[in-house]
Design an enzyme around this catalytic site. Sequence first.
Site, PDB file in Angstrom:
ATOM      1  N   TRP A 180       0.816  -1.210   0.000  1.00 45.12           N
ATOM      2  CA  TRP A 180       0.000   0.000   0.000  1.00 45.12           C
ATOM      3  C   TRP A 180       0.852   1.264   0.000  1.00 45.12           C
ATOM      4  CZ3 TRP A 180      -4.685  -0.249  -1.535  1.00 45.12           C
ATOM      5  CH2 TRP A 180      -5.455  -1.382  -1.309  1.00 45.12           C
ATOM      6  N   GLN A 181       2.084   1.176   0.431  1.00 46.97           N
ATOM      7  CA  GLN A 181       2.966   2.341   0.427  1.00 46.97           C
ATOM      8  C   GLN A 181       3.616   2.595  -0.923  1.00 46.97           C
ATOM      9  OE1 GLN A 181       5.737   1.426   3.538  1.00 46.97           O
ATOM     10  NE2 GLN A 181       4.431   2.198   5.182  1.00 46.97           N
ATOM     11  N   ILE A 191       1.739   6.021  -5.473  1.00 50.87           N
ATOM     12  CA  ILE A 191       2.567   7.019  -4.804  1.00 50.87           C
ATOM     13  C   ILE A 191       1.849   8.359  -4.628  1.00 50.87           C
ATOM     14  CG2 ILE A 191       4.713   8.344  -4.968  1.00 50.87           C
ATOM     15  CD1 ILE A 191       5.038   5.446  -4.098  1.00 50.87           C
ATOM     16  N   ARG A 194      -1.994   5.099  11.457  1.00 48.00           N
ATOM     17  CA  ARG A 194      -2.046   4.159  10.344  1.00 48.00           C
ATOM     18  C   ARG A 194      -3.469   3.626  10.141  1.00 48.00           C
ATOM     19  NH1 ARG A 194       1.362   0.869  12.229  1.00 48.00           N
ATOM     20  NH2 ARG A 194       3.205   1.967  11.439  1.00 48.00           N
ATOM     21  N   HIS A 213     -13.134   4.191  -0.995  1.00 45.93           N
ATOM     22  CA  HIS A 213     -13.443   3.004  -1.794  1.00 45.93           C
ATOM     23  C   HIS A 213     -14.947   2.727  -1.789  1.00 45.93           C
ATOM     24  CE1 HIS A 213      -9.124   2.152  -1.906  1.00 45.93           C
ATOM     25  NE2 HIS A 213      -9.383   1.214  -2.789  1.00 45.93           N
ATOM     26  N   TYR A 221     -27.453  -7.452  -8.920  1.00 43.24           N
ATOM     27  CA  TYR A 221     -28.341  -8.271  -9.744  1.00 43.24           C
ATOM     28  C   TYR A 221     -29.636  -8.572  -8.996  1.00 43.24           C
ATOM     29  CZ  TYR A 221     -30.025 -12.300 -12.393  1.00 43.24           C
ATOM     30  OH  TYR A 221     -30.798 -13.170 -13.117  1.00 43.24           O
TER      31      TYR A 221
END
Length: 498
Positions: free
Chosen positions: A385-386, A390, A415, A426, A488
């Site tokens: 993930w790091q 970037i 974190r 997301h 659906y």
Amino acid sequence: MGDRGGAGSSRRRRTGSRVSVQGGSGPKVEEDEVREAAVSPDLGAGGDAPAPAPAPAHTRDKDRQTSVGDGHWELRCHRLQDSLFSSDSGFSNYRGILNWCVVMLILSNARLSLENLIKYGILVDPIQVVSLFLKDPYSWPAPCLIIASNIFIVATFQIEKRLSVGALTEQMGLLLHVVNLATIICFPAAVALLVESITPVGSLFALASYSIIFLKLSSYRDVNLWCRQRRVKAKAVSAGKKVSGAAAQNTVSYPDNLTYRDLYYFIFAPTLCYELNFPRSPRIRKRFLLRRVLEMLFFTQLQVGLIQQWMVPTIQNSMKPFKDMDYSRIIERLLKLAVPNHLIWLIFFYWLFHSCLNAVAELLQFGDREFYRDWWNAESVTYFWQNWNIPVHKWCIRHFYKPMLRLGSNKWMARTGVFWASAFFHEYLVSIPLRMFRLWAFTAMMAQVPLAWIVNRFFQGNYGNAAVWVTLIIGQPVAVLMYVHDYYVLNYDAPVGA
């Protein structure tokens, strides 16, 4: 003397032509004369013909070994050594095996492609792609929504302009920025949920654009705030003394950066973190730009073709096992979907982070081209993930992680907060376009926190890298099937059940 001569002659008969190396006089001279007469018969009347030099010692030894048939070192053909596949051997050239893996991968996918074409025919339809963005050719809600984002960009600029001259207090400026940024998040979401003519794909692009603008404007606000704070400290230290600007003739300082040209350059630049002076490349490389543009066009068509030809039939065939809760068939469908999904994700990564961002950077002569690092070598989830995104990682560190540390949070809380923010966006980019809230994306992102601990605790080196790849290959298809199944059922299966 005669006895010694007889003994010498008998010794010569036993040893044959072997040359004696003993020195001395008397009888030995006779032996030398006999030997020279045998070896050099051409010594005649003149006696001036040169005698041949004796053979070198190593030549005589070689001849002797050849005649015997077995040399000293030929008696041993083994030595202490490890097999090549052993870790102690130090052997690391597995290029042939890597080529074999590539060949097998190509052959396997070629078979799958041929099977897909035989079973479904050609499903690629470029016209269908247009319908994913527009329901009505006379109604373009998503493009209009993206154009409307300029209102919030101008509002941010006007707030910063007034803050720079002291027309607004810092508290009032903070309040106005919070309202503006909150509206950037809520306004497109409301349009996507209420306007019926907007499609899920068009809504996704609009929400993604607003999310990028949100991150950029928040960075713009923070950097200008830091510049004002530094200016106040500099005035207090210098007590009104002017600093010579001869060393900074080519740089921009605050508040000279507050121009529309500077702000819109940042809006279009391939970065989320604002700076007063970005690194700039000396010129636009036309060949480099042309290659990136051709890659963008090619990989766009390739992704669309793979989705229509490979992923859509697999997803459609996965609905019945989900409805019947046939777990063995669900796992089989999941593994079948994992291959095209992962391949499309890899193509998308190259298309976005290498082709698109480099093309934009080349046009704008933006110098910092580090859009990704070697995430494929990640031996931990945290390293992945790091390094895979970037621009987002830099924004999270600069404007989220470090500010939380300065406010007193520990590293674990900071974190976790970063993962929480990522999980929110997301879910924001998935649930609102689909108009359903299942929190699968949010849960998947928050699950990265314990997953990172598990991988760091139990897997190291190549095993950790394999664990990261497994989560990428298997985790994404699970989320895709979850959302597709719920979408659906919500949009197609509910009327039948009623």
